[in-house]
Design a protein around this motif. Structure first.
Motif, PDB file in Angstrom:
ATOM      1  N   LYS A  10      24.487  14.784  46.461  1.00  0.00           N
ATOM      2  CA  LYS A  10      24.070  14.758  45.064  1.00  0.00           C
ATOM      3  C   LYS A  10      22.688  15.392  44.915  1.00  0.00           C
ATOM      4  CE  LYS A  10      26.421  10.534  43.543  1.00  0.00           C
ATOM      5  NZ  LYS A  10      26.198   9.175  43.010  1.00  0.00           N
ATOM      6  N   ARG A  11      22.489  16.080  43.794  1.00  0.00           N
ATOM      7  CA  ARG A  11      21.157  16.587  43.498  1.00  0.00           C
ATOM      8  C   ARG A  11      20.239  15.410  43.241  1.00  0.00           C
ATOM      9  NH1 ARG A  11      21.351  20.793  38.786  1.00  0.00           N
ATOM     10  NH2 ARG A  11      19.132  20.914  39.309  1.00  0.00           N
TER      11      ARG A  11
ATOM     12  N   ASN B   4      20.928  11.050  41.666  1.00  0.00           N
ATOM     13  CA  ASN B   4      19.922  10.181  42.255  1.00  0.00           C
ATOM     14  C   ASN B   4      18.582  10.462  41.581  1.00  0.00           C
ATOM     15  OD1 ASN B   4      21.675   8.997  44.141  1.00  0.00           O
ATOM     16  ND2 ASN B   4      21.402  10.711  45.549  1.00  0.00           N
ATOM     17  N   VAL B   5      17.948   9.433  41.057  1.00  0.00           N
ATOM     18  CA  VAL B   5      16.687   9.611  40.334  1.00  0.00           C
ATOM     19  C   VAL B   5      15.627   8.654  40.875  1.00  0.00           C
ATOM     20  CG1 VAL B   5      15.536   9.611  38.096  1.00  0.00           C
ATOM     21  CG2 VAL B   5      17.951  10.254  38.240  1.00  0.00           C
ATOM     22  N   LEU B   6      14.478   9.226  41.225  1.00  0.00           N
ATOM     23  CA  LEU B   6      13.311   8.439  41.590  1.00  0.00           C
ATOM     24  C   LEU B   6      12.440   8.332  40.345  1.00  0.00           C
ATOM     25  CD1 LEU B   6      11.290   7.088  43.543  1.00  0.00           C
ATOM     26  CD2 LEU B   6      10.469   9.390  44.140  1.00  0.00           C
ATOM     27  N   ALA B   7      12.292   7.122  39.800  1.00  0.00           N
ATOM     28  CA  ALA B   7      11.518   6.893  38.579  1.00  0.00           C
ATOM     29  C   ALA B   7      10.135   6.362  38.953  1.00  0.00           C
ATOM     30  CB  ALA B   7      12.247   5.892  37.676  1.00  0.00           C
ATOM     31  N   ILE B   8       9.093   7.012  38.416  1.00  0.00           N
ATOM     32  CA  ILE B   8       7.718   6.674  38.803  1.00  0.00           C
ATOM     33  C   ILE B   8       6.855   6.478  37.559  1.00  0.00           C
ATOM     34  CG2 ILE B   8       5.690   7.412  40.113  1.00  0.00           C
ATOM     35  CD1 ILE B   8       7.562   9.374  41.623  1.00  0.00           C
ATOM     36  N   ASP B   9       6.039   5.418  37.577  1.00  0.00           N
ATOM     37  CA  ASP B   9       5.071   5.212  36.503  1.00  0.00           C
ATOM     38  C   ASP B   9       3.945   4.341  37.039  1.00  0.00           C
ATOM     39  OD1 ASP B   9       5.314   5.594  33.195  1.00  0.00           O
ATOM     40  OD2 ASP B   9       3.910   4.031  33.830  1.00  0.00           O
TER      41      ASP B   9
ATOM     42  N   GLU C   5       4.146   9.755  50.819  1.00  0.00           N
ATOM     43  CA  GLU C   5       4.781   8.501  51.240  1.00  0.00           C
ATOM     44  C   GLU C   5       6.060   8.223  50.460  1.00  0.00           C
ATOM     45  OE1 GLU C   5       1.719   5.594  50.786  1.00  0.00           O
ATOM     46  OE2 GLU C   5       0.564   6.314  52.524  1.00  0.00           O
ATOM     47  N   LEU C   6       6.114   8.728  49.220  1.00  0.00           N
ATOM     48  CA  LEU C   6       7.320   8.556  48.406  1.00  0.00           C
ATOM     49  C   LEU C   6       8.437   9.513  48.818  1.00  0.00           C
ATOM     50  CD1 LEU C   6       5.773   8.181  44.825  1.00  0.00           C
ATOM     51  CD2 LEU C   6       6.896   6.396  46.165  1.00  0.00           C
ATOM     52  N   GLY C   7       8.119  10.464  49.699  1.00  0.00           N
ATOM     53  CA  GLY C   7       9.121  11.444  50.127  1.00  0.00           C
ATOM     54  C   GLY C   7       9.437  12.458  49.047  1.00  0.00           C
ATOM     55  N   ILE C   8       8.464  12.741  48.200  1.00  0.00           N
ATOM     56  CA  ILE C   8       8.697  13.637  47.066  1.00  0.00           C
ATOM     57  C   ILE C   8       9.066  15.044  47.514  1.00  0.00           C
ATOM     58  CG2 ILE C   8       6.373  14.577  46.661  1.00  0.00           C
ATOM     59  CD1 ILE C   8       8.162  12.947  43.801  1.00  0.00           C
ATOM     60  N   ARG C   9       8.640  15.422  48.728  1.00  0.00           N
ATOM     61  CA  ARG C   9       8.946  16.779  49.217  1.00  0.00           C
ATOM     62  C   ARG C   9      10.434  17.000  49.442  1.00  0.00           C
ATOM     63  NH1 ARG C   9       4.215  17.645  53.726  1.00  0.00           N
ATOM     64  NH2 ARG C   9       4.776  15.507  54.171  1.00  0.00           N
ATOM     65  N   ASN C  10      11.189  15.922  49.532  1.00  0.00           N
ATOM     66  CA  ASN C  10      12.644  16.033  49.737  1.00  0.00           C
ATOM     67  C   ASN C  10      13.407  16.157  48.423  1.00  0.00           C
ATOM     68  OD1 ASN C  10      12.320  15.677  52.560  1.00  0.00           O
ATOM     69  ND2 ASN C  10      12.169  13.460  52.252  1.00  0.00           N
TER      70      ASN C  10
ATOM     71  N   LEU D 257       2.789  20.672  47.537  1.00  0.00           N
ATOM     72  CA  LEU D 257       3.782  20.059  48.427  1.00  0.00           C
ATOM     73  C   LEU D 257       5.072  20.877  48.505  1.00  0.00           C
ATOM     74  CD1 LEU D 257       3.294  16.297  47.466  1.00  0.00           C
ATOM     75  CD2 LEU D 257       2.713  17.377  49.655  1.00  0.00           C
ATOM     76  N   GLY D 258       5.133  21.966  47.736  1.00  0.00           N
ATOM     77  CA  GLY D 258       6.272  22.880  47.833  1.00  0.00           C
ATOM     78  C   GLY D 258       7.517  22.460  47.082  1.00  0.00           C
ATOM     79  N   ILE D 259       7.371  21.684  45.999  1.00  0.00           N
ATOM     80  CA  ILE D 259       8.537  21.294  45.197  1.00  0.00           C
ATOM     81  C   ILE D 259       9.178  22.542  44.593  1.00  0.00           C
ATOM     82  CG2 ILE D 259       9.350  19.920  43.242  1.00  0.00           C
ATOM     83  CD1 ILE D 259       8.287  18.301  45.653  1.00  0.00           C
TER      84      ILE D 259
END
Length: 220
Positions: free
Chosen positions: A2-3, A27-32, A61-66, A91-93
């Motif tokens: 999944k994206r 899949n969604v990582l929600a951040i606030d 640490e959140l693994g945002i680069r993935n 970070l290369g997003i």
């Protein structure tokens, strides 16, 4: 696989994006930064975390680069929006979409490498204005500063006439790219096709040409 998406900022704009992406099965990582907002999305997003995204170490640490696509929907804190975007670029997003508060903010975001900048309030205002101006306009999407695509209901003035009879391209410089008839969409419609009053034309062109088309053929 999944994206995967991350949404930073869970206000009305970011929250609605998070909700819709999750509803579509992504899949969604929600951040606030605010705990109560994060708690709202714990059972909606794949993961919901409290975090300061202006801190590069926190993002790592959140693994945002993935994550393939990050939407920065931070509210009124323009500095946090800019710093977060810079960190994500470093970070290369692959793709970064950012909500802009104003034109100056947009210019800065473009300079630091945001892939797509949106003005949800301004864009919604433009769409609503076009609906108010013409009874026939059902929807409006700005493609650039000078070009748009609109949904126009044929109405009484166009009913019973064909595209070739209306001569829209020659007379107004617009192109009808599709016609909606009920639940069916006819892409690249025949110029001989006769329009019904309830048919919806998908029209693309320069704003000034679309305006002339609206004023000439729209019902009073």
């Amino acid at each position: 696989m999944k994206r995967e998406f991350a949404v930073i900022g869970l206000g009305r704009f970011g929250g609605s994006i998070c909700m819709e992406l999750s509803r579509e099965g992504f899949n969604v990582l929600a951040i606030d930064m605010e705990e109560d907002k994060v708690n709202e999305f714990r059972n909606i997003a794949s993961h919901a975390v409290i975090a300061d995204t202006t801190d590069e170490q926190v993002l790592k640490e959140l693994g945002i680069r993935n994550i393939e696509h990050v939407i920065v929907a931070i509210g009124e804190n323009i500095q946090a929006s800019i710093l977060t975007t810079i960190m994500l670029k470093e970070l290369g997003i692959k793709k970064i979409t950012v909500k802009a508060q104003n034109d100056y903010h947009e210019k800065v975001l473009n300079k630091i490498g945001a892939d797509h900048v949106v003005h949800p309030e301004r864009d919604m205002g433009k769409r609503l204005a076009h609906k108010i101006i013409s009874n026939n306009i059902l929807d409006y999407l700005e493609l650039s500063d000078e070009h748009s695509i609109v949904e126009v209901q044929a109405g009484k003035k166009m009913a019973g006439r064909s595209l070739i009879a209306l001569d829209i391209r020659a007379a107004y410089g617009c192109n009808v790219v599709a016609i909606k008839q009920g639940n069916e969409i006819n892409v690249s419609p025949s110029p001989d096709a006769e329009l019904g009053a309830d048919d919806i034309l998908i029209v693309i062109g320069a704003d000034r040409d679309i305006g002339r088309f609206e004023r000439s053929l729209a019902d009073d």
